[in-house]
Design a protein around this motif. Structure first.
Motif, short mmCIF file in Angstrom:
data_model
loop_
_atom_site.label_atom_id
_atom_site.label_comp_id
_atom_site.label_asym_id
_atom_site.label_seq_id
_atom_site.Cartn_x
_atom_site.Cartn_y
_atom_site.Cartn_z
N SER A 73 3.39 3.63 6.33
CA SER A 73 4.34 4.09 5.19
C SER A 73 4.55 3.10 4.24
O SER A 73 5.09 1.83 4.75
CB SER A 73 5.55 4.50 6.04
N TYR A 74 4.67 2.89 2.91
CA TYR A 74 4.44 1.82 2.09
C TYR A 74 5.14 2.25 0.67
O TYR A 74 5.13 3.34 0.20
CB TYR A 74 3.13 1.38 1.99
N VAL A 75 6.15 1.04 0.36
CA VAL A 75 6.80 1.29 -1.04
C VAL A 75 6.42 0.12 -1.65
O VAL A 75 6.68 -1.03 -1.37
CB VAL A 75 8.33 1.61 -0.93
N GLY A 76 5.62 0.29 -3.10
CA GLY A 76 5.25 -1.09 -3.66
C GLY A 76 6.01 -0.71 -5.01
O GLY A 76 5.75 0.34 -5.61
N TYR A 77 6.68 -2.03 -5.53
CA TYR A 77 6.98 -1.79 -6.76
C TYR A 77 6.12 -2.98 -7.73
O TYR A 77 5.80 -4.04 -7.36
CB TYR A 77 8.46 -2.70 -6.86
N SER A 78 5.87 -2.72 -8.98
CA SER A 78 5.29 -3.17 -9.79
C SER A 78 3.78 -3.81 -9.58
O SER A 78 3.10 -3.13 -9.05
CB SER A 78 6.30 -4.37 -10.08
N TYR A 79 3.50 -5.29 -9.19
CA TYR A 79 2.50 -5.60 -8.67
C TYR A 79 1.99 -5.10 -7.27
O TYR A 79 0.96 -4.82 -6.83
CB TYR A 79 2.34 -7.16 -8.69
N GLY A 80 3.23 -4.70 -6.61
CA GLY A 80 3.32 -4.00 -5.43
C GLY A 80 2.64 -2.75 -5.20
O GLY A 80 1.84 -2.40 -4.03
N THR A 81 2.25 -2.03 -6.39
CA THR A 81 1.73 -1.03 -6.71
C THR A 81 0.04 -1.21 -6.54
O THR A 81 -0.79 -0.36 -6.20
CB THR A 81 1.69 -0.26 -7.93
N LYS A 82 -0.41 -2.38 -6.98
CA LYS A 82 -1.71 -2.78 -6.70
C LYS A 82 -2.05 -2.91 -5.39
O LYS A 82 -3.21 -2.65 -4.89
CB LYS A 82 -1.88 -4.02 -7.77
N ILE A 83 -1.22 -3.50 -4.70
CA ILE A 83 -1.48 -3.91 -3.31
C ILE A 83 -1.62 -2.44 -2.55
O ILE A 83 -2.51 -2.30 -1.72
CB ILE A 83 -0.28 -4.71 -2.65
N GLY A 84 -0.50 -1.66 -2.72
CA GLY A 84 -0.54 -0.27 -2.08
C GLY A 84 -2.03 0.46 -2.42
O GLY A 84 -2.57 1.31 -1.55
N THR A 85 -2.36 0.39 -3.80
CA THR A 85 -3.36 1.28 -4.14
C THR A 85 -4.91 0.50 -3.71
O THR A 85 -5.39 1.59 -3.03
CB THR A 85 -3.54 1.40 -5.62
N VAL A 86 -4.99 -0.65 -3.71
CA VAL A 86 -6.10 -1.24 -3.01
C VAL A 86 -6.14 -1.10 -1.45
O VAL A 86 -7.21 -0.99 -0.91
CB VAL A 86 -6.28 -2.71 -3.45
N TYR A 87 -5.00 -0.99 -0.83
CA TYR A 87 -4.82 -0.55 0.55
C TYR A 87 -5.44 0.86 0.75
O TYR A 87 -6.39 1.12 1.79
CB TYR A 87 -3.53 -0.72 1.33
N ALA A 88 -4.98 1.77 -0.10
CA ALA A 88 -5.54 2.96 0.11
C ALA A 88 -6.85 3.31 -0.12
O ALA A 88 -7.79 4.06 0.29
CB ALA A 88 -4.74 3.89 -0.72
#
Length: 478
Positions: free
Chosen positions: A212-227
């Motif tokens: 379960s993850y919340v990513g802000y800004s560049y954190g959206t890249k981390i979350g997307t690449v994780y998925a």
């Protein structure tokens, strides 16, 4: 991708190697006192809450060599305030690249617990410092504090051939010093691909079958690449302030976003008495430029330091991240207009992560390091005016612009703000379309919004995290 940091105080932390935290224990994480992860009394005070504890996660420097050299990552957890109804762990990344997840989680978690937010009641909130950042290894070292001060105080005019040559020499010198002082092998493993594999090891160490993850800004890249990489290991994914991923083909839109945000500021300022950029918003940028341009040739003395035109640009953009910072922007411009650059330099120092003792927290170096690994460098001088640092980087890129594909992962939620200067709304629309995600639009002037107390956004996104219920199609909030 983020080029600049939000106006949130990022607390610099001492490196894990300099402290004595324990790495992952067999069967889980050895949670304990956060003091060893804090570099000074201020940080210790920020972490000194009974609901907070910290740990170190041991991961391979090179994930292709899992039995090779190990590094430690700093973690901070705020335990669920309603343990009887606890769902699990919710991992946050606050962007950058370069932001300390530990410091910002301590700040956000405290605010959420104080107002009784359901997220803090139902989840253990976990923030981590990505490799090379804050309390995590490897220690990223590029320039010393005095070297960084000197570069900021004497910027190069790249509008002439001589200036281009000098700027490229500076960029090469910076890249060479990063390689020499940090290590080539270390530099090669600071990109998003490595961070994503760290995140999966963190998920497992937390005892979670799915993330379960919340990513802000560049954190959206981390979350997307994780998925993309581990689609079957995702439980819920919230992406606020979407990275572009090259989907729009217009990365320059980020500059357009800051220009639009400055115009919004100027319109607000024009309605107030003695606005320093005048009562005509259309001419506000020109008036600011008239104050700034002379500093390109002769920086303004501020005590024993100097304020450059580049510092002014950085400071102005830094204060455009949220409309709450507009009064301070007015104050800084008023000072500049009166020949006093004190406040403007203080803001620029915040942007660059300069500490009171003259050292720097390294966040900007981390931003450069990750950006150079996440995109192919441009080395053809016919395509750019000036070769940037990445053209001279000692390690090859490990990722590039692409259309993300997360088949097999649950539907994500993308949150996007119409007046976001750093991650324009078009990027949010494009990412939601690429991921087949549910888009939540917030009409406002700020960078990211979830968990800032906007009920129209917070309530449906939290329901998604808690119950898996997607927000309504086409949800638009003000």
């Amino acid at each position: 991708m983020d080029r600049r940091f939000p106006v949130i105080v990022v607390l610099a932390l001492a490196c894990v190697a300099c402290a004595t935290p324990q790495p992952v224990a067999a069967g889980g994480l050895a949670w304990g006192d956060c003091a060893p992860f804090a570099g000074d009394a201020e940080r210790k005070a920020a972490f000194d809450r009974r609901s907070l504890d910290c740990a170190a996660l041991e991961v391979p420097l090179d994930h292709a060599k899992p039995d090779g050299r190990k590094i430690k990552l700093g973690l901070l957890r705020q335990r669920a305030t309603d343990p009887a109804r606890r769902i699990g762990s919710l991992v946050f990344n606050f962007g950058g690249p370069g932001a300390s997840g530990m410091a910002q989680l301590a700040d956000l978690g405290g605010r959420l617990a104080k107002r009784g937010d359901e997220v803090s009641a139902r989840f253990d909130l976990v923030g981590f410092d990505p490799r090379g950042i804050g309390a995590s290894e490897p220690a990223l070292r590029c320039l010393t504090g005095p070297e960084q001060d000197a570069r900021r105080a004497e910027p190069v005019d790249s509008s002439t051939p001589e200036g281009v040559t000098e700027q490229e020499a500076r960029n090469k010198e910076f890249a060479d010093k990063c390689a020499e002082r940090t290590g080539r092998e270390e530099l090669a493993h600071l990109g998003t691909r490595d961070v994503v594999r760290d995140l999966d090891l963190l998920r497992a160490a937390l005892g979670e079958q799915k993330l379960s993850y919340v990513g802000y800004s560049y954190g959206t890249k981390i979350g997307t690449v994780y998925a993309e990489t581990f689609p079957a290991r995702v439980r819920a994914l919230v992406l606020d302030g979407a990275d572009d991923f090259g989907l729009t083909g217009k990365h320059a839109e980020q500059g357009d976003g800051f220009a639009e945000s400055f115009l919004s500021y100027a319109k607000d300022c024009a309605g107030r008495q003695a606005c320093p950029v005048g009562d005509d918003p259309a001419g506000a940028r020109e008036r600011l430029d008239a104050l700034t341009e002379p500093l390109g040739k002769r920086p303004l003395p501020v005590g024993d330091r100097k304020l450059s035109a580049e510092d002014v640009s950085d400071a102005v953009d830094h204060l455009l991240y949220h409309s709450k910072s507009w009064p301070r922007l007015t104050e800084a411009i008023e000072g500049l207009k009166a020949g006093d650059g004190t406040e403007m330099l203080a803001v620029a120092d915040e942007y660059h992560g300069r500490r009171p003792d003259g050292s720097y927290d390294g966040n900007q170096d981390a931003l450069t390091a990750v950006n150079c690994l996440d995109a192919p460098p441009v080395k053809d001088k016919s395509k750019v005016d000036v070769l940037d640092v990445c053209a001279f980087w000692a390690a090859p890129n490990t990722m590039g612009p692409h259309r993300p594909k997360t088949d097999g992962a649950p539907t994500a939620v993308v949150v996007s703000t119409t007046g976001d200067p750093a991650t324009p709304h078009d990027w949010g629309i494009a990412l939601a379309e690429a991921l087949k995600a549910r888009l939540v639009t917030f009409e406002g002037e700020q960078h990211t919004v979830y968990l800032e107390g906007k009920t129209c956004v917070d309530r449906p996104v939290t329901r998604y995290l808690v119950d898996g219920m997607l927000p309504p199609e086409g949800l638009r909030c003000k």
